[in-house]
Design a protein around this motif. Structure first.
Motif: not given
Length: 385
Positions: A247-258
């Motif tokens: 689940t954290l891996g999925a959410l981490a995708g949204f951190l890539v841009g910032p």
């Protein structure tokens, strides 16, 4: 895509065993990964030549055919036959190539991160639904037909006018830009395709990808067994821990841009730092004295590996050129497939010495990747200057 596939993957070994296969025959499931080692580069290169619309549609329909046949596999022969069309299940790779064609280089990490996040969500939910269906009579066949229906729906969605307009934009780019890549076609042997990619001096990126792929797979290879032997953790609790990390891996995708913006699009530096962090976390997991340290490492491990995968894909596209994005992404998937083949063998050998053997070996391989990046990144910077 991944929602449908992840419904099936955990059930394959049980199904082929239920068909009366011996352990040797059951190894057919593993040969699927070996065959995909070759097909991913071919399909990626083919999408560069004919365009994303027709190649993606073909992959979706062939995947639907394969999983439909899998739903009718009442013998080993039918099971093997059903695996053949699924060799062309490279829809995700073609989607990544399409996205790289349609967005600017500065936007690409952000878009790829969101795409990976959506893919991860599908992979989290799929096993839950597949496990629920399997509890009922004929559950495997129901799961297979459901997966086939998902691919058919995807193909129908891809055929609607809006999708065609999007693909036509991409196909125009492909036709204009593939003139320098005419030596990379699906009619040539696989080794020529790979040598064409290698001629762009990208061996170092592919080697880093291979080393980190094996290191990450070694981290997960005996996770459940190690948790039981080291900390007497029940499989149920281990399952919760794995789901938490996914689940954290999925959410981490949204951190890539910032994070990319924070690094001012300096992808080599970001790749180096994420690789160092991943290496450190694997070491902390291997040396963990208690479950709480494992929980801590799992938290940041999911984030570092997600960022690292996005970084290395973006660097491959930067250095190879988006005009050959299908070939490059396909070649990257082939390298990862090599890791999937080698990781179980290395894990088995390392476990002969200790339950901590596989992650300890992963630390060594990750350190080799860090050393390679430290040597090669200055040369990349000098080349750009």
């Amino acid at each position: 895509d991944l929602f449908g596939v992840s419904m099936i993957i955990p059930l394959l070994s049980h199904h082929v065993k239920a068909l009366g296969a011996s352990p040797t025959v059951a190894g057919i499931v593993s040969t699927y990964g070996i065959l995909q080692l070759f097909s991913s580069t071919i399909v990626g290169s083919w999408s560069d030549v004919v365009g994303r619309r027709y190649s993606l549609l073909t992959c979706l329909l062939l995947s639907a055919l394969g999983y439909g046949l899998l739903g009718m596999s009442t013998s080993i022969a039918l099971f093997v036959l059903a695996r053949i069309p699924v060799l062309f299940k490279h829809s995700l790779s073609i989607c990544r190539a399409l996205l790289s064609d349609l967005v600017s280089a500065s936007e690409r990490p952000l878009v790829m991160g969101h795409f990976n996040a959506a893919s991860s969500v599908g992979f989290i939910l799929g096993p839950v639904v597949g496990g629920y269906l399997t509890e009922h009579e004929g559950g495997f066949y129901t799961s297979s037909f459901t997966c086939a229906a998902i691919f058919i729906i995807n193909a129908l969605v891809w055929m609607i006018p809006q999708s065609e307009t999007l693909a036509d934009r991409n196909d125009t780019v492909c036709r204009n830009d593939t003139s320098t890549w005419r030596d990379v076609t699906f009619l040539q042997p696989v080794w020529k395709q790979l040598s064409s990619v290698a001629s762009s001096d990208m061996w170092d990126l592919f080697l880093v990808r291979l080393l980190m792929a094996i290191a990450i797979m070694l981290y997960y290879s005996n996770f459940s067994l190690a948790m039981e032997e080291r900390f007497s953790l029940k499989p149920k609790m281990t399952g919760y821990l794995i789901s938490y990390s996914s689940t954290l891996g999925a959410l981490a995708g949204f951190l890539v841009g910032p994070v990319t913006q924070l690094y001012k699009n300096n992808m080599p530096a970001l790749l180096l730092h994420s690789t160092v962090l991943t290496c450190t976390l694997i070491f902390l997991y291997a040396a963990a004295p208690n479950v709480w340290q494992v929980l801590l490492t799992s938290t940041f491990f999911a984030i570092s590996t997600t960022i690292g995968r996005t970084c290395i894909t973006d660097l491959e596209l930067q250095r190879g050129g988006v005009q050959a994005s299908g070939t490059l992404i396909g070649a990257g998937q082939s390298v990862t497939a090599v890791g999937r083949i080698l990781a179980p063998l290395l894990s088995g050998l390392a476990q002969e010495f200790s339950p901590c053997g596989p992650p300890s070996l992963g630390v060594v391989l990750a350190l080799a990747a860090v050393a390679l990046l430290l040597i090669r990144i200055p040369k990349w910077d000098a080349r750009e200057m």
